[in-house]
Design an enzyme around this catalytic site. Structure first.
Site, mmCIF file in Angstrom:
data_model
loop_
_atom_site.group_PDB
_atom_site.id
_atom_site.type_symbol
_atom_site.label_atom_id
_atom_site.label_comp_id
_atom_site.label_asym_id
_atom_site.label_seq_id
_atom_site.Cartn_x
_atom_site.Cartn_y
_atom_site.Cartn_z
ATOM 1 N N GLU A 120 -2.133 9.906 -1.589
ATOM 2 C CA GLU A 120 -3.405 9.185 -1.613
ATOM 3 C C GLU A 120 -3.920 8.949 -0.203
ATOM 4 O OE1 GLU A 120 -5.992 5.552 -1.465
ATOM 5 O OE2 GLU A 120 -4.059 5.932 -0.509
ATOM 6 N N GLU A 121 -3.010 8.690 0.722
ATOM 7 C CA GLU A 121 -3.400 8.254 2.051
ATOM 8 C C GLU A 121 -4.113 9.328 2.866
ATOM 9 O OE1 GLU A 121 -3.495 5.357 2.983
ATOM 10 O OE2 GLU A 121 -1.924 4.185 2.058
ATOM 11 N N ASP B 45 -3.946 -0.816 -6.464
ATOM 12 C CA ASP B 45 -3.806 -0.461 -5.047
ATOM 13 C C ASP B 45 -4.508 -1.503 -4.183
ATOM 14 O OD1 ASP B 45 -3.137 0.895 -2.753
ATOM 15 O OD2 ASP B 45 -4.664 2.444 -2.971
ATOM 16 N N ASP C 265 0.855 -1.190 0.000
ATOM 17 C CA ASP C 265 0.000 0.000 0.000
ATOM 18 C C ASP C 265 0.887 1.234 0.000
ATOM 19 O OD1 ASP C 265 -2.181 1.644 0.158
ATOM 20 O OD2 ASP C 265 -2.615 1.261 2.264
#
Length: 406
Positions: free
Chosen positions: A332-333, A360, A298
Site C-alpha cells: 500500500e505504501e 488504516d 500504519d
C-alpha cells in the site's frame, strides 16, 4: 368514493403495529448481538498478541523485504488457525527499494550558525546522491505551483526546499495530511523539471519535533530522478528562519537505491456465506510498512482488526449469510501493488462485493465509519447504512461521507 370501514382502518393500524413491533424486536436482537461481539472483543481477543509479534518480533515491513515475507508467513499461519474455509496467498508485483546506511543533510555555510547537521531520512524510492554527495544553494517554496512560477532561471542547480506545513487547524488530521503530501510525492519530480539537483521536504506531521518522516515519492515519466529527503519539522523551521536572513548551502548524501520489482503476496482468508456465498464483504488492512518504524498503526493494527473479525465470529459461533473475506494487502505504501492485483483478479472472476471495509487510520479508540461509493449507488446505499446508526450510537460511533481507503 366509499370510505373505508372502521374494521379496515383498525386492521391497517394493527398491521402497522405488529410490523413496528417486529422491527423493534429485530433491532433488539441486533443490539444484543453487537453487544456480544463488543464484550467478546474486549475480553477474549488475540489481536494485541498478534500485533506485538508483527511489530516487535518482525518490525518494519518494507514491501519486498525479508521482513515483509516474514509478516506474510506469520499472518497466513494465524488465519490458518482460525478455522476459515480457505486461506491462500495471492501473487502481486511490488517495487523494491534499499534505504542503505548513509543519510545526511548538513548546513555548510551559515553565517548565523556555521555548520549544522539536520535530522533527515530519504523518501521512499528516491535515488541516492552517490558516495560523494552533493552541495547546493537552497531555495524555499510552499507549493509545486511556486516552483513553476519561479521557473528554471531561479531553480536550476539548486536544492528545492518544500516547507508547506500541515494545517494544524484541521480537526481531521487526514485532511491536513492530504493538503500537504503532494509536495512529498511529487516535489522532487517537479523540481527536476526546472533543473534542481535535489529536494528537501518538511516532514508530514503537525508536531514540531526532531523526528524525520519517510514516505513514498515518485518520478514523472521522462524526468531526471534527483535525490529527495525529508527533514524534521524543527529543522525545517530552522532552515526557513536562516533563509530569511541569508543564502544557505546544504550538503546531501544518501546511498538508497531503487531495485528491480519483485513478487510478493496478499494474504487472503474467507468464511463462505451460508445463504449468499457470492456476495462478498471484504475486511482488510495492509501488511507492508516503512522500514524505519514498526508499522504498529500504519498498518499492523488494521491487519489485526481484520483478523480479529474472523476470530470473534468463530468464538461466538456465528455463521455469516454472506462471504466474509479478510485481505491483508501488500505494498500500500509505495504503489498499491497488492490492491491492483486483487482488483484485477476479482474483476476477472466477476465477483460482487457488497462492501469493502478498510482499517488504516490507526488502532485507537474507534470513532465510526466513513463511506464512499460510485455516485450512482451512494445515496441509496448510505441511506440504508444510516438506519444502523441507533445500533452504533451506544458505542460512541458515527457515520460520515467520504474518505475511503487506498
Amino acid at each position: 368514493m366509499k370510505k373505508p370501514s372502521h374494521f379496515l382502518f383498525a386492521l391497517l393500524l394493527s398491521t402497522g403495529f405488529f410490523t413496528l413491533n417486529a422491527q423493534n424486536a429485530k433491532q433488539e436482537e441486533d443490539a444484543y448481538f453487537i453487544r456480544t461481539i463488543y464484550d467478546t472483543a474486549l475480553t477474549e481477543a488475540s489481536c494485541y498478541d498478534w500485533l506485538y509479534h508483527m511489530t516487535k518480533g518482525i518490525g518494519g515491513r518494507l514491501a519486498g523485504s525479508p521482513e515483509s515475507a516474514a509478516a506474510i508467513s506469520y499472518s497466513r499461519h494465524i488465519l490458518d488457525t482460525l478455522g476459515m474455509d480457505t486461506v491462500y496467498l495471492q501473487p502481486c508485483t511490488v517495487p523494491t527499494w534499499v534505504r542503505g546506511e548513509a543519510e545526511q543533510v548538513r548546513i555548510v555555510n551559515s553565517e548565523q550558525i556555521g555548520t549544522q547537521e539536520l535530522h533527515a531520512l530519504s523518501l521512499g524510492h528516491s535515488v541516492g546522491t552517490g558516495p560523494e554527495g552533493l552541495v547546493g544553494e537552497v531555495i524555499e517554496v510552499q507549493s509545486l505551483d511556486e516552483v513553476e512560477e519561479l521557473g528554471r532561471a531561479q531553480i536550476e542547480g539548486k536544492i528545492v526546499f518544500y516547507n508547506r506545513p500541515m494545517d494544524a487547524t484541521q480537526l481531521n488530521t487526514f485532511s491536513a495530511y492530504g493538503g500537504a503530501v503532494d509536495q512529498r510525492g511529487l516535489g522532487a519530480s517537479k523540481a527536476s523539471e526546472y533543473g534542481a539537483i535535489g529536494a528537501l521536504v518538511r516532514s508530514m506531521t503537525t508536531r514540531l519535533d526532531d523526528v524525520p518522516h519517510t514516505g513514498a515519492m515518485r518520478y514523472a515519466e521522462g524526468v531526471e530522478p534527483i535525490p529527495a529527503m525529508a527533514i524534521s519539522t524543527n529543522d525545517a523551521e530552522l532552515l526557513s528562519r536562516l533563509l530569511r536572513k541569508e543564502k544557505v548551502r546544504v550538503f546531501m548524501r544518501s546511498d538508497c537505491d531503487p531495485t528491480p520489482p519483485a513478487t510478493s503476496y496478499n494474504v487472503i482468508g474467507e468464511i463462505k456465506g451460508s445463504e449468499y456465498p457470492d456476495e462478498i464483504i471484504l475486511i482488510g488492512g495492509h501488511l507492508d510498512s516503512w522500514d524505519v518504524g514498526e508499522g504498529a498503526h500504519d498498518d499492523g493494527a488494521g491487519c489485526v482488526h481484520a483478523m480479529e473479525v474472523i476470530e470473534l465470529l468463530r468464538k461466538i459461533n456465528y455463521q455469516p449469510k454472506r462471504t466474509i473475506r479478510c485481505v491483508l494487502f501488500m505494498n500500500e505504501e509505495s504503489g498499491l501493488g497488492g490492491a491492483r492485483a486483487y482488483w484485477k483478479a476479482s474483476n476477472d472472476a466477476q465477483e460482487y462485493h457488497m462492501a469493502a471495509i478498510e482499517s488504516d487510520r490507526g488502532g485507537f479508540t474507534p470513532r465510526g465509519f466513513s463511506f464512499e461509493a460510485d455516485d450512482e449507488v451512494f445515496t441509496s446505499k448510505f441511506q440504508q447504512v444510516y438506519t444502523w446508526l441507533p445500533l452504533l450510537e451506544p458505542y460512541g460511533l458515527e457515520l460520515s461521507k467520504g474518505g475511503s481507503g487506498a
